[in-house]
Design a protein around this motif. Structure first.
Motif: not given
Length: 185
Positions: A23, A88-89, A93, A107, A109
């Protein structure tokens, strides 16, 4: 706060390969790309867990220190980001930059990597030798949010130092304790 322990994958287990998106750099890496010549530390973490927040500064420091000693260091978040939007990605970050992580924050997912490693909680630590064999799994140290013990990284640091010196990792390997990985339904 839920308190989920590590599953304690069998020592000697070979590190499962993976290919995941970082990320921070927006690149894709596999295990071979990230392995260190002296071993590899894989940490399952996330953004929102109070157990991880409690140790972020120490894992950032530890990452810098042991990357310089030839240990590949990486973090993976496998949480369901749809139902846990703090993970969330794009926020991964931001968190990596705020914490000054010098290692990839990947990540997972579809959660296949967490399942392959039998990861159960955040944080969950896995240390592999240069042959990708598991030599340590368990806690960073005895510190937990609100227990008053200082964050030192003692247990993981002892394992890393033994690995670097070519010594057997001795002592009890205690499970990490943290929030359960947020599995997709």
């Amino acid at each position: 706060m839920a308190r989920t322990p590590s599953n304690m994958l069998a020592l000697g287990t070979k590190a499962p390969n993976f290919e995941l998106h970082d990320t921070v750099t927006d690149r894709t890496f596999n295990l071979e790309d990230l392995k260190g010549p002296n071993g590899t530390l894989i940490m399952f973490i996330c953004n929102h867990c109070p157990f991880v927040k409690h140790i972020n500064a120490e894992i950032s420091k530890l990452g810098k220190e042991y990357q310089a000693k030839g240990i590949g260091v990486l973090a993976i978040s496998s949480n369901d980001a749809e139902n846990y939007p703090d993970d969330r990605p794009e926020l991964m970050k931001e968190n990596a930059q705020e914490q000054h992580f010098t290692f990839p924050y990947l990540y997972d997912e579809d959660q296949t990597v967490a399942k392959a490693y039998d990861a159960a909680c955040t944080p969950d630590f896995f240390l592999f030798n240069s042959d990708s064999e598991l030599v340590y799994r368990g806690q960073l140290d005895d510190s937990r949010p609100e227990n008053g013990k200082p964050v030192t990284g003692k247990d993981l640091r002892n394992a890393l130092e033994a690995l670097l010196k070519g010594k057997q990792i001795t002592g009890v390997q205690k499970p990490s304790i943290g929030c359960n990985i947020k599995w997709k339904k």
